[in-house]
Design a protein around this motif. Structure first.
Motif, PDB file in Angstrom:
ATOM      1  N   ILE A 118      -1.404  -2.796   6.144  1.00 52.99           N
ATOM      2  CA  ILE A 118      -2.321  -3.480   5.085  1.00 52.99           C
ATOM      3  C   ILE A 118      -2.189  -4.979   5.514  1.00 52.99           C
ATOM      4  O   ILE A 118      -1.182  -5.419   5.813  1.00 52.99           O
ATOM      5  CB  ILE A 118      -1.950  -3.294   3.743  1.00 52.99           C
ATOM      6  CG1 ILE A 118      -2.819  -4.000   2.749  1.00 52.99           C
ATOM      7  CG2 ILE A 118      -0.775  -3.452   3.342  1.00 52.99           C
ATOM      8  CD1 ILE A 118      -2.932  -3.515   1.521  1.00 52.99           C
TER       9      ILE A 118
ATOM     10  N   LEU B 159      -7.240  -2.155   5.514  1.00 52.12           N
ATOM     11  CA  LEU B 159      -6.303  -1.286   5.354  1.00 52.12           C
ATOM     12  C   LEU B 159      -6.698   0.074   6.268  1.00 52.12           C
ATOM     13  O   LEU B 159      -7.610   0.322   6.724  1.00 52.12           O
ATOM     14  CB  LEU B 159      -6.713  -0.672   3.807  1.00 52.12           C
ATOM     15  CG  LEU B 159      -6.403  -1.569   2.865  1.00 52.12           C
ATOM     16  CD1 LEU B 159      -7.784  -2.027   2.181  1.00 52.12           C
ATOM     17  CD2 LEU B 159      -5.803  -0.555   1.318  1.00 52.12           C
TER      18      LEU B 159
ATOM     19  N   MET C  99       0.845  -1.202  -0.102  1.00 52.94           N
ATOM     20  CA  MET C  99      -0.103  -0.096   0.010  1.00 52.94           C
ATOM     21  C   MET C  99       1.008   1.163   0.001  1.00 52.94           C
ATOM     22  O   MET C  99       1.679   1.442   0.742  1.00 52.94           O
ATOM     23  CB  MET C  99      -0.973   0.087   1.109  1.00 52.94           C
ATOM     24  CG  MET C  99      -1.507   1.396   1.215  1.00 52.94           C
ATOM     25  SD  MET C  99      -3.079   1.155   2.697  1.00 52.94           S
ATOM     26  CE  MET C  99      -1.989   0.802   4.196  1.00 52.94           C
TER      27      MET C  99
ATOM     28  N   TYR D  12      -3.038   0.325  -3.662  1.00 56.60           N
ATOM     29  CA  TYR D  12      -2.726  -0.805  -2.929  1.00 56.60           C
ATOM     30  C   TYR D  12      -2.603  -1.926  -4.215  1.00 56.60           C
ATOM     31  O   TYR D  12      -3.314  -1.809  -4.914  1.00 56.60           O
ATOM     32  CB  TYR D  12      -3.610  -1.035  -1.764  1.00 56.60           C
ATOM     33  CG  TYR D  12      -5.071  -1.410  -2.076  1.00 56.60           C
ATOM     34  CD1 TYR D  12      -5.434  -2.595  -1.739  1.00 56.60           C
ATOM     35  CD2 TYR D  12      -6.052  -0.426  -2.617  1.00 56.60           C
ATOM     36  CE1 TYR D  12      -6.786  -3.169  -2.313  1.00 56.60           C
ATOM     37  CE2 TYR D  12      -7.390  -0.868  -2.656  1.00 56.60           C
ATOM     38  CZ  TYR D  12      -7.640  -2.109  -2.572  1.00 56.60           C
ATOM     39  OH  TYR D  12      -8.764  -2.449  -2.776  1.00 56.60           O
TER      40      TYR D  12
END
Length: 579
Positions: free
Chosen positions: A262, A272, A231, A236
């Motif tokens: 993440i 996240l 990410m 991401y």
């Protein structure tokens, strides 16, 4: 080990090398090959320079094993068996664990036409791709082994080392947020127990100077399949160990500034830590929030299946812990000129990425997430609140591990009560507790161990709700707790680091993570010597026996590239699973 379903993301988001017209021609007339199959392509996907593929050239092979020979008398061999799916995917034998700028010796065995074949290849690699900027004293962090116990020689460790450049912080959102928290992709690499580099990331793909989607700080971790999940700010994705980008996506609309954590969890969903764009506060103001939202994303579809708004779940106006912290170092926002100053909070301060109370400022600074499948809940670490909390899918707080000051109403009822080994409550006065118990202060990395306990890296900044009278009194520690959720109690069952004192003090970043295979705790003092401005910092990784002996099995010291820089995390890496 089977690959996770998310490696089969739809073709719309897959990225892979595209060859020139005429196709890939590694076997043109007159080309030289070393063995019975094909020629060698080094850094095949442009993201992992210390990898290579030995092409199949139309051959069919099975039962593949690889040994990358160690360099020199004490060099560490890297050995792994290659899954047939990897052979099929890469149309060849994937080779990883090469040394940079070296003519590597690689032994390969495989079965072809019913015959077992053993061959040795020589694979030359280039020098390291890197970035340098003002103040650097070396172009890559160096790792020095201090101790490696018998049985740990083949350990491989993944390191991150972070840098800021002249471009960091030059762009911001109009409504606050954390876009200014922008870093070069930095150094992401794997070293063996000789301190030798055996894998590293070419950071060019993640350069955010030209693309807002990569503005932020890059976090990248190995998942159970062996692939990397990553990410960086506004994007991401996943990449395999060979550097092949499996997929990548922009942050879901309405969210921004992903950093710190993440996580690919057991339910095949991705968690996240982000900020919320266009958040309407109770007073009607519209802001971008800072590090206070968790989102759960379906790995296959990208759908956001759950949002945790910590500003509504916890208390964004609790200031006691923030006021006790050192304004010179807030995670990777390092300003050593502020060392010794007192943290100040202005209720009407501008919104944005600075310590403060109220939604729209850095009141929470959530830096880790863990998922507990036993009750479908998450465990978060809030640095600014010096608190670890467990929160259910329906936004209920199950418990808070924190010093009780400032928690009010229903949240105060969720603060865990310290007890000793017999379950008897421990008396705490003025933030000092009996029986050697302590809370965590500006902590990181609150992770379940899988054995009924929780480990946390207790950074120690603001310990006891105050700055130490002398900086030499500061220390950091890895700590393990046993929590009784029914009784609302917490017992401290293990700690390490207090005895090391100020020399290992890491006011920011860092990690502790239990290693089941060795019954050790991996501990990373990621900001060691940060305040010693006469020299670079020396982030230090240790593996320590998780029993009462607390024996140090491994100690690896990093020499960073410039003063005032830190190393966010380090972890144990598995080559065999990845290939």
């Amino acid at each position: 080990m089977k690959k996770l379903i998310i490696s089969a993301i739809s073709l719309a988001v897959l990225t892979s090398p595209v060859y020139a017209a005429g196709g890939d021609k590694p076997h043109r007339k007159g080309a030289k090959t070393q063995g019975q199959i094909g020629s060698i392509l080094v850094n095949p996907y442009k993201n992992a320079p210390l990898t290579a593929i030995i092409d199949l050239a139309g051959n069919k092979i099975t039962d593949v094993s690889v040994v990358v020979q160690g360099k020199g008398k004490n060099g560490i061999d890297i050995k792994y068996d290659v899954e047939q799916s990897s052979i099929n995917t890469h149309n060849g034998i994937p080779v990883a664990g090469l040394y940079p700028n070296f003519n590597n010796t690689v032994d390969v065995t495989y079965t072809k036409d019913g015959k077992k074949i053993a061959e040795t290849y020589r694979i030359m690699t280039s020098g390291m791709l890197t970035v340098t900027t003002d103040g650097f004293v070396r172009n890559w962090p160096e790792i020095t082994p201090k101790k490696v116990a018998k049985g740990f020689e083949e350990r491989m460790y993944y390191y991150t080392a972070d840098i800021k450049t002249a471009f960091s912080g030059e762009v911001s959102w109009a409504k606050g947020g954390a876009l200014t928290w922008d870093f070069d992709p930095g150094f992401k690499w794997i070293a063996d127990t000789q301190g030798e580099m055996r894998w590293y990331l070419n950071p060019a793909h993640f350069d955010g100077r030209e693309f807002v989607k990569y503005r932020g700080t890059l976090q990248m971790y190995q998942v159970d399949s062996g692939d990397w999940i990553w990410m960086k700010g506004q994007s991401y994705g996943m990449m395999d160990f060979m550097g092949r980008m499996l997929w990548e996506r922009p942050m879901p609309r309405g969210f921004a500034d992903g950093s710190h954590e993440i996580l690919l969890a057991e339910n095949d969903h991705i968690f996240l830590r982000v900020g919320k764009r266009n958040y309407k506060r109770d007073d009607g103001q519209i802001v971008n929030t800072v590090r206070d939202h968790i989102i759960e994303v379906d790995a296959l579809s990208g759908d956001v299946t759950k949002v945790w708004d910590m500003g509504a779940i916890l208390d964004p106006n609790r200031e006691e812990a923030i006021l006790s912290q050192n304004p010179a170092a807030v995670c990777m926002e390092i300003d050593l000129s502020k060392e010794g100053e007192k943290q100040e909070i202005e209720p009407d301060a501008p919104f944005g990425d600075h310590a403060g109370i109220g939604i729209g400022r850095n009141w929470a600074h959530i830096n880790s997430i863990d998922y507990d499948p036993s009750d479908d809940s998450i465990i978060i670490s809030s640095r600014q609140q010096s608190a670890v909390a467990k929160i259910t899918r329906d936004d209920q707080v199950k418990w808070i591990l924190s010093s009780p000051e400032g928690w009010e109403g229903k949240l105060r009822e969720k603060v865990l009560i310290p007890v000793n080994a017999k379950g008897k409550p421990i008396e705490c006065k003025y933030n000092r507790c009996e029986d050697n118990f302590d809370y965590t202060w500006a902590q990181h990395a609150a992770f379940l161990t899988g054995k009924g306990t929780l480990t946390v890296f207790d950074n120690g900044d603001g310990r006891g709700m105050e700055q130490a009278a002398l900086k030499s009194m500061n220390y950091s520690r890895a700590v393990e707790y046993k929590i009784n959720e029914e009784k609302g109690t917490v017992e401290q069952v293990w700690e390490f680091g207090k005895e090391l004192g100020y020399d290992y003090f890491s006011t920011v970043v860092s990690l502790v993570e239990y290693q089941k295979d060795k019954n050790t705790n991996l501990i990373h003092f990621g900001a060691r010597h940060l305040f010693e401005q006469k020299d670079v910092s020396h982030p230090t990784l240790m593996e320590v026996s998780a029993n009462d002996s607390k024996e140090i099995k491994v100690e690896m010291e990093m020499q960073h590239v410039a003063p005032g820089l830190i190393s966010y995390r380090a972890r144990v890496i598995d080559f065999d699973t990845a290939l």
